[in-house]
Design an enzyme around this catalytic site. Structure first.
Site, PDB file in Angstrom:
ATOM      1  N   SER A  83      -0.296  -5.570   3.678  1.00  0.00           N
ATOM      2  CA  SER A  83      -0.098  -4.192   3.250  1.00  0.00           C
ATOM      3  C   SER A  83       0.156  -4.141   1.757  1.00  0.00           C
ATOM      4  O   SER A  83       0.404  -5.160   1.109  1.00  0.00           O
ATOM      5  CB  SER A  83       1.048  -3.549   4.025  1.00  0.00           C
ATOM      6  OG  SER A  83       2.269  -4.069   3.607  1.00  0.00           O
ATOM      7  N   ASP A  84       0.079  -2.932   1.221  1.00  0.00           N
ATOM      8  CA  ASP A  84       0.344  -2.766  -0.199  1.00  0.00           C
ATOM      9  C   ASP A  84       0.919  -1.370  -0.405  1.00  0.00           C
ATOM     10  O   ASP A  84       0.815  -0.519   0.472  1.00  0.00           O
ATOM     11  CB  ASP A  84      -0.928  -2.930  -1.026  1.00  0.00           C
ATOM     12  CG  ASP A  84      -0.586  -3.067  -2.498  1.00  0.00           C
ATOM     13  OD1 ASP A  84      -0.130  -4.158  -2.890  1.00  0.00           O
ATOM     14  OD2 ASP A  84      -0.709  -2.084  -3.251  1.00  0.00           O
ATOM     15  N   GLN A  85       1.524  -1.166  -1.545  1.00  0.00           N
ATOM     16  CA  GLN A  85       2.121   0.134  -1.809  1.00  0.00           C
ATOM     17  C   GLN A  85       2.139   0.435  -3.294  1.00  0.00           C
ATOM     18  O   GLN A  85       2.341  -0.454  -4.110  1.00  0.00           O
ATOM     19  CB  GLN A  85       3.555   0.140  -1.286  1.00  0.00           C
ATOM     20  CG  GLN A  85       4.217   1.497  -1.386  1.00  0.00           C
ATOM     21  CD  GLN A  85       5.686   1.429  -1.070  1.00  0.00           C
ATOM     22  OE1 GLN A  85       6.408   0.604  -1.628  1.00  0.00           O
ATOM     23  NE2 GLN A  85       6.146   2.270  -0.175  1.00  0.00           N
ATOM     24  N   SER A 120      -0.285   1.053   2.480  1.00  0.00           N
ATOM     25  CA  SER A 120      -1.345   0.737   3.433  1.00  0.00           C
ATOM     26  C   SER A 120      -0.876  -0.323   4.414  1.00  0.00           C
ATOM     27  O   SER A 120       0.021  -1.109   4.113  1.00  0.00           O
ATOM     28  CB  SER A 120      -2.568   0.180   2.698  1.00  0.00           C
ATOM     29  OG  SER A 120      -2.206  -1.020   2.021  1.00  0.00           O
TER      30      SER A 120
END
Length: 203
Positions: A83-85, A120
């Site tokens: 995931s990423d943010q 995400s």
């Protein structure tokens, strides 16, 4: 709480302590692998596209290090979660502050204002090759944040290591958070409901 010792394994593709904590809270046992990617090398038109692309790049980097053939042969599937943010402020994407000066500017901007986090989640089934990612957005509104609180936050240092210098659970900032439209777990890096949904779909 239902028992999650399920017939699949999980790899969390992240070195984030918050994500680790959230996934454990969800009842999963998992192993950890972190992806070493050049995040600055990936650019997209929208924050939503960007966080999905970054989660995909992290998954790719980890997949290259894994013996995929072994996972395909195993009876139970292994799911890789990446995931990423990013933080979005007035339409601009903010990553981790470059220095104290930038962190100070960021937080002053949130004072009496608002920001959003776009995160995400991407789940890859290593046995079947199935992969699906989605994003989640949370709006955060702030009261006025006194200068001395901003200075304390910077001195304490955590804000320098998070996207946009944005924290909402930190004891120093919590009193100045007016409203969160969305879930705290999403702001902290891993939206539980979305992760749960993607895990089900990947199986």
């Amino acid at each position: 709480m239902e028992d999650k010792t399920s017939p699949f394994k999980v790899i969390l593709g992240s070195s984030s302590i918050a994500r680790r904590k959230i996934l454990a809270e969800m009842g999963y046992e998992f192993t950890l692998m972190s992806a070493d990617i050049d995040e600055k090398g990936i650019r997209k038109e929208t924050p939503e596209e960007l966080v999905i692309a970054l989660a995909e790049a992290k998954a790719e980097a980890i997949l290259h290090r894994l013996p995929i053939g072994d996972y395909i042969k195993e009876a139970e599937p292994t799911l890789l979660i990446t995931s990423d943010q990013v933080v979005v402020y007035e339409g601009a994407v903010r990553e981790k502050p470059a220095n104290e000066k930038e962190a100070r500017e960021y937080i002053k901007g949130y004072s009496s204002g608002h920001a959003a986090t776009v995160g995400s989640v991407l789940v890859t089934n290593l046995k079947t090759g199935f992969r699906k990612g989605e994003w989640d957005r949370v709006e955060i509104y702030f009261h006025e944040i006194p200068d001395e609180v901003i200075e304390k936050l910077i001195e304490e240092g955590t804000v320098l290591h998070v996207a946009g210098g944005l924290l909402i659970e930190h004891p120093l900032i919590k009193p100045y958070v007016k409203q969160v439209v969305g879930t705290t777990d999403s702001v902290m890096g891993l939206p539980k409901a979305l992760t749960e949904k993607l895990i089900k779909e990947a199986l």
